[in-house]
Design an enzyme around this catalytic site. Sequence first.
Site, mmCIF file in Angstrom:
data_model
loop_
_atom_site.group_PDB
_atom_site.id
_atom_site.type_symbol
_atom_site.label_atom_id
_atom_site.label_comp_id
_atom_site.label_asym_id
_atom_site.label_seq_id
_atom_site.Cartn_x
_atom_site.Cartn_y
_atom_site.Cartn_z
ATOM 1 N N GLU A 1 -7.989 40.780 -55.114
ATOM 2 C CA GLU A 1 -7.114 39.619 -55.324
ATOM 3 C C GLU A 1 -7.197 38.577 -54.212
ATOM 4 O O GLU A 1 -6.178 38.180 -53.643
ATOM 5 C CB GLU A 1 -5.668 40.078 -55.508
ATOM 6 C CG GLU A 1 -5.473 40.942 -56.730
ATOM 7 C CD GLU A 1 -4.002 41.258 -57.013
ATOM 8 O OE1 GLU A 1 -3.153 40.941 -56.169
ATOM 9 O OE2 GLU A 1 -3.732 41.811 -58.084
ATOM 10 N N TYR B 1 -0.288 42.091 -64.845
ATOM 11 C CA TYR B 1 0.987 42.817 -64.921
ATOM 12 C C TYR B 1 1.899 42.192 -65.962
ATOM 13 O O TYR B 1 3.009 41.785 -65.663
ATOM 14 C CB TYR B 1 1.645 42.837 -63.536
ATOM 15 C CG TYR B 1 0.967 43.818 -62.595
ATOM 16 C CD1 TYR B 1 1.351 45.150 -62.582
ATOM 17 C CD2 TYR B 1 -0.074 43.423 -61.770
ATOM 18 C CE1 TYR B 1 0.718 46.066 -61.755
ATOM 19 C CE2 TYR B 1 -0.707 44.327 -60.937
ATOM 20 C CZ TYR B 1 -0.307 45.650 -60.936
ATOM 21 O OH TYR B 1 -0.933 46.571 -60.115
ATOM 22 N N GLU C 1 -6.170 46.917 -62.771
ATOM 23 C CA GLU C 1 -4.777 47.289 -62.459
ATOM 24 C C GLU C 1 -3.891 46.888 -63.635
ATOM 25 O O GLU C 1 -4.075 45.820 -64.222
ATOM 26 C CB GLU C 1 -4.246 46.559 -61.215
ATOM 27 C CG GLU C 1 -4.789 47.052 -59.899
ATOM 28 C CD GLU C 1 -4.136 46.391 -58.690
ATOM 29 O OE1 GLU C 1 -2.954 45.982 -58.767
ATOM 30 O OE2 GLU C 1 -4.821 46.275 -57.653
ATOM 31 N N ASP D 1 0.047 44.985 -50.208
ATOM 32 C CA ASP D 1 1.207 45.762 -50.638
ATOM 33 C C ASP D 1 1.088 47.231 -50.229
ATOM 34 O O ASP D 1 1.130 48.113 -51.074
ATOM 35 C CB ASP D 1 1.325 45.620 -52.168
ATOM 36 C CG ASP D 1 2.619 46.203 -52.705
ATOM 37 O OD1 ASP D 1 3.640 46.145 -52.003
ATOM 38 O OD2 ASP D 1 2.590 46.739 -53.837
#
EC number: 3.2.1.31
Length: 607
Positions: free
Chosen positions: A400, A453, A489, A207
């Site tokens: 990840e 998230y 994160e 990303d």
Amino acid sequence: MARGSAVAWAALGPLLWGCALGLQGGMLYPQESPSRECKELDGLWSFRADFSDNRRRGFEEQWYRRPLWESGPTVDMPVPSSFNDISQDWRLRHFVGWVWYEREVILPERWTQDLRTRVVLRIGSAHSYAIVWVNGVDTLEHEGGYLPFEADISNLVQVGPLPSRLRITIAINNTLTPTTLPPGTIQYLTDTSKYPKGYFVQNTYFDFFNYAGLQRSVLLYTTPTTYIDDITVTTSVEQDSGLVNYQISVKGSNLFKLEVRLLDAENKVVANGTGTQGQLKVPGVSLWWPYLMHERPAYLYSLEIRGKGFDWPLLVKDFNLLRWLGANAFRTSHYPYAEEVMQMCDRYGIVVIDECPGVGLALPQFFNNVSLHHHMQVMEEVVRRDKNHPAVVMWSVANEPASHLESAGYYLKMVIAHTKSLDPSRPVTFVSNSNYAADKGAPYVDVICLNSYYSWYHDYGHLELIQLQLATQFENWYKKYQKPIIQSEYGAETIAGFHQDPPLMFTEEYQKSLLEQYHLGLDQKRRKYVVGELIWNFADFMTEQWKDRPLKAPTRVLGNKKGIFTRQRQPKSAAFLLRERYWKIANETRYPHSVAKSQCLENSLFT
Ligand code: BDP
């Protein structure tokens, strides 16, 4: 940062003794000294992208043989910079393939005439594959975009009476393949009713925008022909003395005498030694210590920052913001940052989780033997470059990866074991977003790093679920592994200036509320086994116009907006929330010798 007269940097215990690198040679940061000179090559270079269909015209026509302008038009390109961030030409922004850089240099006469001088060409980074020619001679190749490489070019410049003009040509390819780090794929679109012949796109699985080119400094430097090639320093403490173990590799001759002097921050000699290895003792040592951090419990709180390129004003601004926040750590997500960033971390007391470009390992075909070999090589380069930084507290080999796959489990096991053999003193991790029960790499890490998230990529808008889901996450992982955990994160996309109360997604209120909910959950665990919290992200950053997962979709509006600061480094409301939290933690758990004082605000609430 705690600093004093005798700076023997005893970091959080890194002992690198026994570091056995497979790489040839060291990669010391070039520093001027009475026996070393540097010539920076930053500035304007000539540049051309090879737009030919196969992108190979430059090789077919041997552009490196003559000045670049002789084989076609060139444009000015600043170094360091990303070539795909500079031009108004959209084709260059989205260019995939070979680009060509060239620079002519006039060398000091001594460098070309004095045969006791070695001349070295050093490239801070070239993303992603680079071939270098000096005066048309193939000199150096390097794979991997974020680490330095260099070549001794003495025999090319010391060839005759007056060859003091040097032409450096660098061809760089930014194509990502299943075996590069990060990996990528090229997809040919063959439906001729929709796409012209030969049409392809580069697919990436991370990303951030695939900025490329000479993004860090290029320079020439000299050493004597007998020279120090590498130094490995490890430290420990014995009562109030600092012990500095050193190992020095000398090349070029066996006939040398080595005198070692350890200088403190004020350039005073605090210890002396002789020979290629030994131990220096510094009585009354003042230890390196992270900014505002308490000993028990040591706790990392910060944000993820990004540092692909290199620009001093931006770098100093970012560190001013980190100190304003009271943050004490970051992860080099998702690739090694410029060497100057690491030096700033040492100076400012910012702890670093040093991550390699192992990002986007999303597909099964990315876990193959060629990739594994390259990944290990990259870890060697990272450890070689950064091993002596007191700020580096842990290595991260990936972000990840698809760690639920069997093949990924084996792959991660091998990369982690290799990294530990390179540096037995520091913990090693990778950052996971897999389910605790399915993750095949977690058994091999020292610290569990988790990205999640809640209420952003799941249960959109349901902030009330965060505490429950976070507690479940921590408990599951801790029960299974009994290892320290870092929330590596968490965050929410936020467009500065969007407001709504009660909060809605994308507003500043939503980002604040999401962080608050996470913090309540983190506070439940932080004196137990959760040893750090790192927000995603420090500042908004550029991405592709889509996000690859879970589906490739246009979910990015001018990049990733999870920053606490905008891309222009202005605070969103959440920055003030974080600042309050970090200073509060600092004052709650203050290390007796560190001064929990805001640099910027005299009347800060928390000083
Ligand atoms: C995480 C990635 C990070 C992304 C972030 C996001 O590690 O690189 O930018 O998600 O989606 O999964 O904002």
